[in-house]
Design a protein around this motif. Sequence first.
Motif, PDB file in Angstrom:
ATOM      1  N   THR A 138      -0.595   1.543  -9.275  1.00  0.00           N
ATOM      2  CA  THR A 138       0.498   0.887  -8.557  1.00  0.00           C
ATOM      3  C   THR A 138      -0.062   0.187  -7.315  1.00  0.00           C
ATOM      4  O   THR A 138       0.647  -0.577  -6.660  1.00  0.00           O
ATOM      5  CB  THR A 138       1.580   1.898  -8.145  1.00  0.00           C
ATOM      6  OG1 THR A 138       0.966   3.001  -7.482  1.00  0.00           O
ATOM      7  CG2 THR A 138       2.332   2.398  -9.368  1.00  0.00           C
ATOM      8  N   SER A 139      -1.309   0.460  -7.001  1.00  0.00           N
ATOM      9  CA  SER A 139      -2.044  -0.284  -5.980  1.00  0.00           C
ATOM     10  C   SER A 139      -3.528  -0.192  -6.317  1.00  0.00           C
ATOM     11  O   SER A 139      -3.953   0.666  -7.085  1.00  0.00           O
ATOM     12  CB  SER A 139      -1.810   0.298  -4.578  1.00  0.00           C
ATOM     13  OG  SER A 139      -2.486   1.549  -4.428  1.00  0.00           O
ATOM     14  N   THR A 143      -6.292   2.653  -4.623  1.00  0.00           N
ATOM     15  CA  THR A 143      -5.190   3.590  -4.773  1.00  0.00           C
ATOM     16  C   THR A 143      -5.002   4.381  -3.487  1.00  0.00           C
ATOM     17  O   THR A 143      -5.837   4.337  -2.576  1.00  0.00           O
ATOM     18  CB  THR A 143      -5.446   4.547  -5.942  1.00  0.00           C
ATOM     19  OG1 THR A 143      -6.576   5.378  -5.616  1.00  0.00           O
ATOM     20  CG2 THR A 143      -5.722   3.784  -7.226  1.00  0.00           C
ATOM     21  N   ASN A 174       3.572  -2.968  -8.466  1.00  0.00           N
ATOM     22  CA  ASN A 174       3.477  -2.386  -7.133  1.00  0.00           C
ATOM     23  C   ASN A 174       3.960  -0.938  -7.190  1.00  0.00           C
ATOM     24  O   ASN A 174       4.020  -0.338  -8.261  1.00  0.00           O
ATOM     25  CB  ASN A 174       4.276  -3.211  -6.107  1.00  0.00           C
ATOM     26  CG  ASN A 174       5.761  -3.290  -6.436  1.00  0.00           C
ATOM     27  OD1 ASN A 174       6.315  -2.459  -7.156  1.00  0.00           O
ATOM     28  ND2 ASN A 174       6.434  -4.292  -5.896  1.00  0.00           N
ATOM     29  N   MET A 215       3.026  -2.818   1.709  1.00  0.00           N
ATOM     30  CA  MET A 215       1.897  -3.710   1.469  1.00  0.00           C
ATOM     31  C   MET A 215       2.135  -4.984   2.281  1.00  0.00           C
ATOM     32  O   MET A 215       2.984  -5.807   1.935  1.00  0.00           O
ATOM     33  CB  MET A 215       1.777  -4.048  -0.019  1.00  0.00           C
ATOM     34  CG  MET A 215       0.591  -4.940  -0.347  1.00  0.00           C
ATOM     35  SD  MET A 215       0.539  -5.422  -2.103  1.00  0.00           S
ATOM     36  CE  MET A 215       1.924  -6.584  -2.158  1.00  0.00           C
ATOM     37  N   TYR A 259      -2.528  -1.914   2.886  1.00  0.00           N
ATOM     38  CA  TYR A 259      -1.545  -0.936   2.441  1.00  0.00           C
ATOM     39  C   TYR A 259      -1.367   0.062   3.570  1.00  0.00           C
ATOM     40  O   TYR A 259      -2.325   0.360   4.309  1.00  0.00           O
ATOM     41  CB  TYR A 259      -2.014  -0.180   1.197  1.00  0.00           C
ATOM     42  CG  TYR A 259      -2.163  -1.019  -0.048  1.00  0.00           C
ATOM     43  CD1 TYR A 259      -1.048  -1.547  -0.690  1.00  0.00           C
ATOM     44  CD2 TYR A 259      -3.418  -1.272  -0.587  1.00  0.00           C
ATOM     45  CE1 TYR A 259      -1.189  -2.309  -1.838  1.00  0.00           C
ATOM     46  CE2 TYR A 259      -3.561  -2.036  -1.738  1.00  0.00           C
ATOM     47  CZ  TYR A 259      -2.446  -2.552  -2.355  1.00  0.00           C
ATOM     48  OH  TYR A 259      -2.584  -3.312  -3.493  1.00  0.00           O
ATOM     49  N   ARG A 272      -8.657  -5.912  -7.330  1.00  0.00           N
ATOM     50  CA  ARG A 272      -7.200  -5.779  -7.500  1.00  0.00           C
ATOM     51  C   ARG A 272      -6.672  -6.871  -8.422  1.00  0.00           C
ATOM     52  O   ARG A 272      -5.819  -6.615  -9.284  1.00  0.00           O
ATOM     53  CB  ARG A 272      -6.485  -5.842  -6.148  1.00  0.00           C
ATOM     54  CG  ARG A 272      -4.967  -5.764  -6.279  1.00  0.00           C
ATOM     55  CD  ARG A 272      -4.266  -5.671  -4.940  1.00  0.00           C
ATOM     56  NE  ARG A 272      -4.408  -6.871  -4.138  1.00  0.00           N
ATOM     57  CZ  ARG A 272      -3.875  -7.036  -2.932  1.00  0.00           C
ATOM     58  NH1 ARG A 272      -3.183  -6.047  -2.383  1.00  0.00           N
ATOM     59  NH2 ARG A 272      -4.049  -8.160  -2.262  1.00  0.00           N
TER      60      ARG A 272
END
Length: 460
Positions: free
Chosen positions: A26-27, A30, A314, A336, A341, A376
């Motif tokens: 989700t990112s 992480t 996300n 974000m 983040y 990413r």
Amino acid sequence: MNADNQNVRFDPELIRRYDRAGPRYTSYPTAVQFHEGFGEEDYRAAAARSNAGGRALSLYFHLPFCDTVCYYCACNKIVTKDRSRAAPYLQRLHRELAMQGELFDARRKVEQLHWGGGTPTFLSHAEMSELVDVTGRHFELVEDGEYSIEIDPREVDGETVGLLRRLGFNRLSLGVQDFDARVQKAVNRIQGEAETLGVIDAARGAGFRSVSVDLIYGLPHQSVASFAATVDKIIAAAPDRLSVFNYAHLPERFKPQRRIAAANLPSAAQKLAILEDTIGRLTAAGYVYIGMDHFARPDDELAVAQREGTLYRNFQGYSTHADCDLVAVGVTSIGMIADTYSQNVRTEAEYFERVDAGRLPVFRGVRLSADDRLRRAVITDLICHFRVDYARIKAAYGVVFEDYFAAELAVLESMQNDGLLRLEASGITVAPAGRLLIRNICMVFDRYLSEVKGGYSKVI
């Protein structure tokens, strides 16, 4: 970037071979890479940098209260029957919203908003109305934005659904998990079919643009036949989206899970059989496999975004708003902003203390390096579109993919030999047999993974 997303192949032998633990991405990096060297001043600096770009905003609210505990739950939550507990929390949330609003250019519009939890509908009608009003004082909400809320069908009725629509919400997500009475009792979530399906009908009647349903496989007492009965009932209700999550039994990390007897959980082979049957039923019913745990109707915005190459991922899962900075408020929420983040403090007491002192409650985060941003992009392309185009990466990041990622491409050769993907002159294409194992493929590009010792769920 386009893919035939209905073309997903279930290969039990491959899944068993690759079934290891790993991030959900989700990112990237992480949350494991977030550190407390990143704090409030770093966040303020990121907000200032983001104003120069002028991107639209997305807002996430973490509303952590639940009336009862579901034993499978791994969320950050406050379980209480005392509804008055929400008021002091909301007071601080309003203050944080005011502080956050001061950081962002007033001309930046909010195109996306999400209330998650916990159970956001734990709040009273007056509290929900006030929170929307306070949000509008500090941020400009566009009229046709994507405004979603997670609800517990046991907490709402037609009147509540109507109120949410009048407040501007147009997307609704509800947890079902499983309709089987024996399973519900074992996980302490007693939820009738009639009340659940009634909420879906009420949402449609109120004009909600999208209804999403969450299911969980791998819970105690589940079988292929019992879960199929739930899936068929949900298919008949025709939600726009479905999430079919794998239950990760980690009682050493999540205390409520200690009330689930491991002996009652389906075996690994049974879980795979349940998943295979579920995928077959959903695709036969016309749902498109988006990726990870997600399915959508072909005309849903997620499916359209994937076909058009604009899908994003996300902290709320798959999204159509890749071009937004995400402002997150409330306990433990993750935002974000620009190239960073950040995460808020984890406990209510810490949250109150920081906000009462006039401080943003950010306690950790990370600023992405050039390598982080590049990786990413690669991971996002893989997990959203099942394809990486070398020319696109070179144009955006100025690197020759085959040189920069020579070591990673060498690792992918074994996955190509297993039929998970194809290494082509123009890029990487994930094969139908590799789509359920997309996390494994993404993990090849995660340079931090070797530093992490445990803590992730199994990929299937």
